[in-house]
Design a protein around this motif. Structure first.
Motif, PDB file in Angstrom:
ATOM      1  N   ARG A  46       0.333  -0.703  -1.834  1.00  0.00           N
ATOM      2  CA  ARG A  46      -1.116  -0.713  -1.605  1.00  0.00           C
ATOM      3  C   ARG A  46      -1.867  -0.257  -2.849  1.00  0.00           C
ATOM      4  N   ALA A  49      -2.080  -3.164  -5.074  1.00  0.00           N
ATOM      5  CA  ALA A  49      -3.023  -4.160  -4.588  1.00  0.00           C
ATOM      6  C   ALA A  49      -4.463  -3.689  -4.737  1.00  0.00           C
ATOM      7  N   LEU A  51      -5.687  -1.356  -2.670  1.00  0.00           N
ATOM      8  CA  LEU A  51      -6.129  -0.941  -1.341  1.00  0.00           C
ATOM      9  C   LEU A  51      -6.032   0.573  -1.178  1.00  0.00           C
ATOM     10  N   ALA A  71      -9.896  -3.994  -5.545  1.00  0.00           N
ATOM     11  CA  ALA A  71      -8.888  -4.935  -5.064  1.00  0.00           C
ATOM     12  C   ALA A  71      -9.315  -6.380  -5.254  1.00  0.00           C
ATOM     13  N   ARG A  72     -10.614  -6.637  -4.991  1.00  0.00           N
ATOM     14  CA  ARG A  72     -11.010  -8.040  -4.971  1.00  0.00           C
ATOM     15  C   ARG A  72     -11.011  -8.665  -6.361  1.00  0.00           C
ATOM     16  N   VAL A  76      -4.390 -10.043  -7.334  1.00  0.00           N
ATOM     17  CA  VAL A  76      -3.013  -9.808  -6.922  1.00  0.00           C
ATOM     18  C   VAL A  76      -2.832 -10.442  -5.546  1.00  0.00           C
ATOM     19  N   VAL A  78      -1.207 -10.847  -1.940  1.00  0.00           N
ATOM     20  CA  VAL A  78      -0.500  -9.959  -1.023  1.00  0.00           C
ATOM     21  C   VAL A  78      -0.126 -10.720   0.242  1.00  0.00           C
ATOM     22  N   PHE A  80       0.929  -9.757   3.874  1.00  0.00           N
ATOM     23  CA  PHE A  80       0.952  -8.527   4.652  1.00  0.00           C
ATOM     24  C   PHE A  80       2.071  -8.543   5.683  1.00  0.00           C
ATOM     25  N   HIS A  82       2.221  -7.963   8.915  1.00  0.00           N
ATOM     26  CA  HIS A  82       2.034  -8.812  10.098  1.00  0.00           C
ATOM     27  C   HIS A  82       1.171 -10.013   9.748  1.00  0.00           C
ATOM     28  N   ALA A  84      -1.661 -10.629   8.793  1.00  0.00           N
ATOM     29  CA  ALA A  84      -3.113 -10.412   8.750  1.00  0.00           C
ATOM     30  C   ALA A  84      -3.859 -11.719   8.562  1.00  0.00           C
ATOM     31  N   LEU A  85      -3.440 -12.758   9.248  1.00  0.00           N
ATOM     32  CA  LEU A  85      -4.171 -14.019   9.163  1.00  0.00           C
ATOM     33  C   LEU A  85      -5.507 -13.860   9.882  1.00  0.00           C
ATOM     34  N   GLY A  98      -9.719 -17.534  -0.121  1.00  0.00           N
ATOM     35  CA  GLY A  98      -9.786 -16.900  -1.433  1.00  0.00           C
ATOM     36  C   GLY A  98     -10.578 -17.719  -2.441  1.00  0.00           C
ATOM     37  N   ARG A 149      -1.799 -18.647   1.547  1.00  0.00           N
ATOM     38  CA  ARG A 149      -3.101 -18.031   1.359  1.00  0.00           C
ATOM     39  C   ARG A 149      -3.072 -17.113   0.140  1.00  0.00           C
ATOM     40  N   ALA A 150      -1.969 -16.348   0.000  1.00  0.00           N
ATOM     41  CA  ALA A 150      -1.871 -15.423  -1.126  1.00  0.00           C
ATOM     42  C   ALA A 150      -1.751 -16.187  -2.439  1.00  0.00           C
ATOM     43  N   ILE A 153      -5.035 -17.973  -4.663  1.00  0.00           N
ATOM     44  CA  ILE A 153      -5.839 -17.385  -5.737  1.00  0.00           C
ATOM     45  C   ILE A 153      -5.065 -17.378  -7.051  1.00  0.00           C
TER      46      ILE A 153
END
Lengths: 361, 267, 338, 281
Positions: A46, A49, A51, A71-72, A76, A78, A80, A82, A84-85, A98, A149-150, A153
């Protein structure tokens, strides 16, 4: 992209989550952070990242100190634990997120975004799921969405937080190999957080073993197996059983077990002994004198896995290649091929480097 | 997480302007009377009686609301029957109906010549309106939704597995309810009780019509604040207000601690 | 956000909304009359009459707003900043309280004729039809089993008149003195089952909810109840002796000077003493001061013996301090153990 | 639903029936009868006087004022409530528990006290009174006072609806959004808001219903000036005190109707949310 972590500390209240962590990763490397839960590996992830933030120490990504980079802006990727969709967005919208949140002047136009999403979904081999919602796809597919998704970006650093935990055993194996090949194909730097040593050993170039906020050992999977740095690593990596013993007059004695003493260098005194299953060779013995008997037999492809027992102590081992089959209750004899021995100084955590690898064969 | 500064800033500003500064004035104003004056104003027999009535009435009302509230929550979460949605919506009515209107309506119903007051008096000889019982009825009306709405989500989330497990272990349905369901509901019930109590203890609009407002018997503390104001005695009004606030806050704190201890026990 | 920006924004919104609410408020002067509960009907009619009268004299037609409530609460609102141009309250004590805060000149009661009370009233009994309990005089109220409805003297001006009327009667009984009067008053309030906060609340409790055998009420309030609830079966009983209630009126100097409405406000109050004002007062069951108007009202206002607060109680300030302030006689009545 | 197919955890039909009937009787006594009494009183002389009382000028201005007050108070509490819920559910900071307690504080303050505090602060005898008077700023006995008292009373509604939900939803999605480059505002608008919108709407509706119906606090800070500072609940009191019972109950019935409508919409929203969730699960 290189990652340099130097002297990172993190406290939560009085609890120490990370204790002087230093670590350097090379461009293109695949590293695994391996440790039991509460070892600080997720906290470290974290922090990378953005976070979470260290109380002390520095983190440099591609040579830049990222202490003040939110973070944004880190870029990087990430994945997650679970996933985190975003549950209210379709798979395609998740992957496009992203790109859509970029400031207008850096944002590709809609057609370009659609093209890229399509390419990513093909890369993760689920183009047909674009219009589904996360709740409507399987666990393995969700994992692929999270990865796509990761990757959208175009990160130079990819962080994977226990990404395979929610998958069933069969799927997991495939996905592991596929992720590793994706890493090689993209040429990015990846860090995997896991508590599964098999996963870490299989996927990573280098494994960072962590416990109680400290790095216990950094090395290739082979090095960890061959030369565990301390009792924790020896116990956590490679299915080892811990036994108690003594060194007296250059020989290692197993406490309370009918195993022949073996030659060992080192000072006299009590020691901790770690033996891996594959190094415990079991043969049937005619006489009842040896004192071990078979508690469980589990056939497998390479070697027969046998659990033997003496009094209250259980020991995992394999049946000697040449030996005859055994069954429950049979008397048996044990040969220790190799073991790791750590001289105890009273303080269990303290790492006594007087290590002996003893080969009897 | 970003936005902490902004969101905390907005929250702090909103909280300070609307709640903290005004309440600070309440804490400052009574001391015009001096310490002895404040104590004297609060120890007046009529003030003490009003506190007894307000706090006693609110506690009774919140206690009565517990079984009724659990019943309502149970029925609307566990059963399917025609009119369930309507009953569900109706339970929020006390949030939405102006308290004064509720007070008028309840008074009209429970007055000795009302739809309910007349039969009750005929059958039992009890009077509801213009007695402390009337206060309790009005307070149940305002406190009940809080109990229902805090117990309901817990009941909804309560997995049926535990109840099934109890059944396989040989428990009767009643034993299951008593030993499995009720203990799980306890923390939420305490929260509901606390919220209902807090709301009831300060209630004015609906009580004032039905109470009878007899000093020492059915005069509530908020009415006494109004009385003091009408005598231009701002400091004494603020003193009673402050004492009410502190007292109910203390009760809430105790309930909160109890509830937290229970929660910890469950984990 | 700071307090100032909040209040400025609030002010802006307020002025915008007021503009939306009454366009007439923008063009014509407005007057706010802060009054007590039972005068609602009277002032509604009087305001129209006065507005026409004022407009008829070449002025723009004024918009007159009224606010009604318990006399004490209304006085407090004015003290707290309600911008009343005139106050028309139930008792002089409440106006004195405003004067004490410097909003009104101390000698306000001398500014208009007859103690600044353009109309008077008294306290009467409202009973069920046929007067089943035979209540003719104050002493009858203490009979066994008589249930009496009156508002709370702590919150209601009318209730204080009720209380004082009874006390004045008790003093005049053979052997009467402060001690016997207190005992009798304590007995009276023991027979009160509901203490509403205001006169209107008590009327509702008595008429609508059917509580009590007798309502102690303003004369005008009793008549209004007869008029409003013809089917309720009510009768008015005039005791032989009662109190002369003088509801006073005055201009709130600080507010009229700030708003520039003094001329209008003074004309409004003076008009209460005019033929029109007196006639409307009588119509709404307030006893007019003007003898001609009183005579015109005829049977409406039976002549009974009326004691004044100055004679019987040495003025409002004394009465308030002795009877109604915290720790006064009224509080003693409700002390536990009695 | 699941109850039907899990017999070990359900009740026999007589038990069910008795409980439902008992609940229905209680609901009727406590909630339905008062409502019926209001409507019955309003329609005592038929529809026409009731309608006439509602469209009468003072009633209309009371309605306008009530809507205006709600239109200011509800957005303020919505923004504040969202901000508070975000800070409490999604961020870590010292004093979080204190903040949560303070937000709930107005629930335990008597409406009379919540009116009183503004009188103590802004009244002519209050701390800021003289200053306000010298600057000719009217707070109490005018719209700002009504708005402030209403905000105070309805303060916790939105925050209280959102906090448990946002806490339960966790921070995963928000953290994912941030690592993907979203700003705080983008994260809130594109990720958090869609997940909480129905609960938010329910909270706003409840807040609005309470804002329109508040009596005690508003009564203390209103000057009770006909047509100017009377909100609907205060107007009801005035009509009642003028023996215009039909009018009082007609306006009350209208207000109750608005409340019921609010609750109906809220229930509908919840049903829709359940369905959506059900479809995805």
């Amino acid at each position: 992209m290189t990652v340099e972590i130097e002297g990172v500390m993190r406290h939560f209240g009085t609890a120490v989550a990370l204790d002087s962590i230093s670590l350097t990763l090379q461009q293109g490397e695949f590293a695994a952070l391996l440790g039991p839960s509460g070892s600080g590996k997720t906290t470290l992830l974290r922090i990378l990242a953005g976070l979470d933030f260290p109380d002390a120490g520095s983190v440099r990504i591609a040579g830049t100190d990222v202490a003040a980079v939110p973070a944004r802006l880190r870029g990087v990727g990430v994945v997650f634990q679970h996933y985190a969709l975003f549950r209210h967005m379709t798979v395609a919208e998740n992957v496009a997120f992203g790109l859509r949140v970029r400031p207008r002047r850096h944002r590709p136009d809609n057609a370009e975004i659609d093209r890229r999403v399509q390419r990513l979904l093909e890369l993760v081999q689920i183009p047909e799921l674009a219009a589904r919602y996360p709740q409507q796809v399987s666990g393995g597919q969700r994992q692929r969405v999270a990865l796509a998704r990761a990757l959208a970006i175009e990160p130079q650093l990819l962080l994977l937080d226990e990404p395979f935990g929610a998958l069933d055993a069969l799927v997991r194996k495939d996905v592991r190999r596929w992720v590793r090949s994706l890493h090689d194909q993209l040429g990015i730097t990846s860090i995997l957080v896991t508590h599964d040593q098999e996963e870490a050993m299989e996927m990573a170039d280098r494994v960072v073993v962590m416990d109680r906020g400290r790095i216990q050992q950094i090395g290739t999977p082979r090095a960890l197996l061959d030369a565990p740095a301390n009792p924790f690593v020896a116990g956590f990596v490679g299915d080892a059983t811990r036994l108690e013993g003594q060194i007296r007059d250059g020989r290692l004695h197993f406490d309370g077990l009918p195993i022949d003493p073996i030659a060992a260098p080192g000072a006299d005194g009590p020691v901790a002994i770690f033996v891996r299953r594959s190094d415990v060779v079991i043969e049937r013995s005619g006489a009842a004198s040896e004192g071990f008997h078979v508690a469980l037999v589990r056939p497998s492809n390479d070697a027969t896995h046998v659990v033997i027992r003496h009094g209250a102590i259980m020991l995992d081992g394999v049946l000697a290649e040449t030996a005859a089959a055994v069954k429950r209750g049979d008397q048996c004899r044990v040969r220790i091929r190799r073991c790791a021995v750590f001289g105890a100084t009273g303080d269990i955590i303290a790492v006594e480097r007087a290590r002996a690898l003893v080969d009897r064969d | 997480m970003p936005g902490l500064g902004v969101s905390l800033g907005i929250t702090a500003g909103w909280l300070t302007v609307i709640v903290l500064i005004p309440l600070a004035t309440l804490a400052l104003r009574p001391w015009e009377l001096g310490f002895a004056g404040v104590v004297g104003a609060l120890l007046e027999p009529r003030v003490l009686a009003a506190f007894r009535i307000s706090f006693g009435g609110a506690i009774i009302a919140a206690l009565v609301s517990i079984p009724i509230g659990i019943l309502f929550a149970w029925v609307i979460t566990r059963y399917r029957f025609p009119g369930r949605r309507a009953m569900d919506a109706l339970l929020d009515l006390p949030f939405a109906l102006p308290t004064a209107v509720a007070g008028l309506a309840l008074t009209a119903l429970f007055a000795p010549n009302g739809w309910l007051g007349a039969p009750i008096e005929q059958l039992t000889g009890w009077k509801v309106a213009y007695t402390p019982a009337g206060i309790v009825v009005a307070l149940i009306y305002v406190a009940l939704p809080f109990v229902v709405r805090t117990v309901e989500p817990v009941l909804r989330d309560l997995s049926l597995d535990a109840e099934e497990a109890a059944a396989t272990l040989g428990a009767t349905r009643l034993q299951t309810i008593r030993r499995v369901v009720m203990p799980t509901l306890l923390p939420a019930t305490i929260t509901g009780f606390a919220l209902g109590f807090a709301r009831a203890v300060g209630e004015y609009g609906s009580v004032i019509f039905i109470a009878g407002n007899m000093p020492m018997v059915s005069e509530i503390a908020p009415l006494l604040i109004v009385v003091k104001l009408e005598q231009f005695d701002y400091a004494a009004a603020a003193a009673i207000g402050l004492a009410m606030l502190l007292l109910s806050f203390m009760i809430l704190l105790l309930l909160n601690m109890w509830q937290r201890r229970l929660r910890r026990g469950h984990e | 956000m700071s307090i100032t920006t909040l209040s400025r924004r609030g002010l802006f919104a307020a002025s915008a909304s007021l503009a939306a609410f009454s366009a007439r408020a923008q063009q014509a002067p407005t007057l706010l009359n802060v009054s007590y509960d039972p005068t609602r009907e009277f002032y509604r009619e009087f305001n129209t009459t006065f507005a026409s009268f004022w407009a008829g004299r070449g002025n723009p037609r004024p918009g007159i707003n009224t606010s009604h409530g318990g006399s004490g609460r209304q006085a407090r609102s004015v003290i707290d900043g309600l911008a009343a141009d005139v106050v028309t309250l139930a008792l002089a004590y409440d106006i004195d309280a405003i004067a004490e805060r410097g909003l009104i000149a101390r000698d306000w009661q001398k500014r208009l004729p007859q103690n600044s009370s353009p109309y008077t009233s008294t306290i009467v009994f409202l009973v069920r039809r046929g007067n089943p309990k035979g209540l003719r005089d104050w002493g009858d109220l203490l009979k066994q089993g008589v249930s009496i409805i009156t508002p709370n003297p702590k919150t209601s001006g009318g209730a204080r008149w009720n209380y004082l009327a009874f006390w004045a009667w008790a003093l005049r009984q053979p052997g009467g003195g402060a001690a016997t009067a207190e005992a009798a008053t304590a007995q009276l309030f023991r027979q009160v089952p509901v203490l509403d906060t205001g006169a209107r609340g008590s009327t509702t409790t008595f008429v609508q909810r059917g509580q009590g055998d007798v309502l102690l009420a303003w004369e005008n309030e009793a008549h209004l109840a007869l008029q409003e609830f013809p089917q309720a079966g009510l009768e008015i009983v005039y005791p032989p002796l009662s109190i002369l209630a003088e509801p006073p009126v005055t201009v709130v100097d600080q507010n009229v000077d700030r708003r520039g409405t003094r001329a209008l406000a003074e004309a409004y109050l003076t008009h209460l003493y005019s033929e029109d004002g007196q006639r409307i007062a009588a119509k709404h069951f307030y006893r007019p001061r003007d003898t001609a108007a009183l005579r015109a009202a005829g049977e409406r206002f039976p002549a009974i013996q009326l004691v004044t607060i100055d004679d019987a109680f040495d003025g409002w300030a004394t009465a308030q301090r002795l009877h109604f302030n915290d720790g006064g006689i009224f509080d003693r009545i409700y002390r536990p153990g009695r | 639903m699941t109850t039907a197919i899990r017999p070990a955890a359900s009740d026999s039909w007589p038990v069910r029936w008795v409980l439902i009937v008992f609940a229905a009787v209680l609901a009727t006594i406590l909630f339905l009868l008062p409502l019926a009494a209001i409507v019955a009183e309003a329609l005592r002389r038929g529809w026409e006087p009731a309608l006439a009382a509602i469209v009468e000028e003072d009633s209309l201005s009371a309605m306008r004022l009530t809507l205006l007050v709600a239109a200011i108070a509800v957005p303020v509490n919505t923004i504040g409530g969202i901000a508070a819920a975000w800070a409490i559910a999604k961020c870590d900071f010292v004093g979080k528990r204190l903040l949560t307690t303070l937000i709930e504080l107005p629930f335990s303050v008597s409406p009379v006290i919540s009116g009183l505090v503004y009188v103590l602060l802004f009244g002519a005898q209050g701390y800021l009174g003289p200053w306000l008077q010298s600057h000719d700023i009217q707070i109490i006995f005018a719209l700002p006072g009504l708005v402030l008292a209403t905000i105070f009373v309805t303060f916790p509604f939105v925050a209280r609806t959102l906090i448990p939900l946002m806490q339960e939803q966790g921070r995963d999605e928000e953290e994912a959004a941030v690592t993907l480059g979203a700003t705080g505002w983008q994260t809130f608008r594109r990720v958090t808001l869609p997940n909480i919108k129905w609960a938010l709407l329910a909270g706003i509706l409840l807040c609005n219903a309470r804002a329109m119906g508040e009596f005690g606090a508003v009564s203390v800070v209103s000057g009770h000036i006909r047509g100017q500072t009377n909100t609907m609940p205060l107007h009801i009191e005035i009509l009642y005190n003028e023996y215009m019972f039909v009018g009082a109950f007609a306006v009350a019935a209208l207000l109750a109707l608005l409340g019921l409508l609010t609750l109906a919409i809220k229930t509908l929203l919840e049903t829709l949310t359940d369905r959506r969730m059900g479809a995805h699960a």
